[in-house]
Design an enzyme around this catalytic site. Sequence first.
Site, PDB file in Angstrom:
ATOM      1  N   ASP A  70      -0.353  -3.966   5.588  1.00 35.14           N
ATOM      2  CA  ASP A  70      -0.705  -4.627   4.331  1.00 35.14           C
ATOM      3  C   ASP A  70      -2.225  -4.692   4.185  1.00 35.14           C
ATOM      4  O   ASP A  70      -2.956  -4.651   5.170  1.00 35.14           O
ATOM      5  CB  ASP A  70      -0.133  -6.053   4.294  1.00 35.14           C
ATOM      6  CG  ASP A  70       1.388  -6.064   4.346  1.00 35.14           C
ATOM      7  OD1 ASP A  70       1.994  -5.039   3.992  1.00 35.14           O
ATOM      8  OD2 ASP A  70       1.958  -7.090   4.757  1.00 35.14           O
ATOM      9  N   LYS A  71      -2.677  -4.852   2.956  1.00 37.84           N
ATOM     10  CA  LYS A  71      -4.105  -4.840   2.643  1.00 37.84           C
ATOM     11  C   LYS A  71      -4.929  -5.755   3.558  1.00 37.84           C
ATOM     12  O   LYS A  71      -5.970  -5.355   4.064  1.00 37.84           O
ATOM     13  CB  LYS A  71      -4.271  -5.262   1.179  1.00 37.84           C
ATOM     14  CG  LYS A  71      -5.706  -5.514   0.736  1.00 37.84           C
ATOM     15  CD  LYS A  71      -5.771  -5.722  -0.776  1.00 37.84           C
ATOM     16  CE  LYS A  71      -7.133  -6.192  -1.221  1.00 37.84           C
ATOM     17  NZ  LYS A  71      -7.209  -7.664  -1.341  1.00 37.84           N
TER      18      LYS A  71
END
Length: 239
Positions: A70-71
């Site tokens: 995830d970011k």
Amino acid sequence: PDLLDLVPESISLDILYEDEQLLIVNKPAGMVVHPSAGHSTGTLVHALLAHCPLSSIGGIQRPGIVHRLDKDTTGAIVIAKTDFAHQHLQQQLQAKTARREYLGVVYGTPKADRGTIDLPVGRHPIDRQKNAIVELDRGGKSAVTHWQIEERLRSFSLIRFRLETGRTHQIRVHTTKMGHPIVGDPVYGTGRSIGVKLPGQALHARHLELIHPQTGELVSVTAPIPDYFLTLLQVLRNR
């Protein structure tokens, strides 16, 4: 801009391992792995394109990308330079022979010292930005997370997670279901401030182990824990 014309960008990479077949990068918080709506520049793929050749299997948008982070999740991510390596690594993830371990700080302290969460994960039925526990017959996909407590910090815990499957937001959804969401998680968290500035959820892909596609040898990499994560632990230990 047309996402198909990916322009390489010279963004520095923290490389933990590299050879002709693959590389393993320590991804910083805030970096998106591949282009998507709202993220047409500055992704890990853009940085990789400027660094080395990548496998074509992921398609034009995701060359070399075998799995994602995830970011705001930091840590070790493997990238395939060749199609051969890509297929080999994908098979390892599917066969669960690759080992992926994460460290996360959660709210609360589970009673048990370890456990396994085996609950299917899928797109949230109402909020399309989220994932949730979704039954298999409603489109969820099997998701298995093993966890063990590394350190109890009063009303928080440092937990080590080992993934058997790699569903989007898997650890974040599973810990929320446990009643112990990841600290700092903007989507699944409690929104409670803890007095430490975090880039997002306190989740770090600490350890990655895989079989080298060409040599058959074990490649084992540990990604250093980011400063914000260490600061968070220090603050919680001092309380």
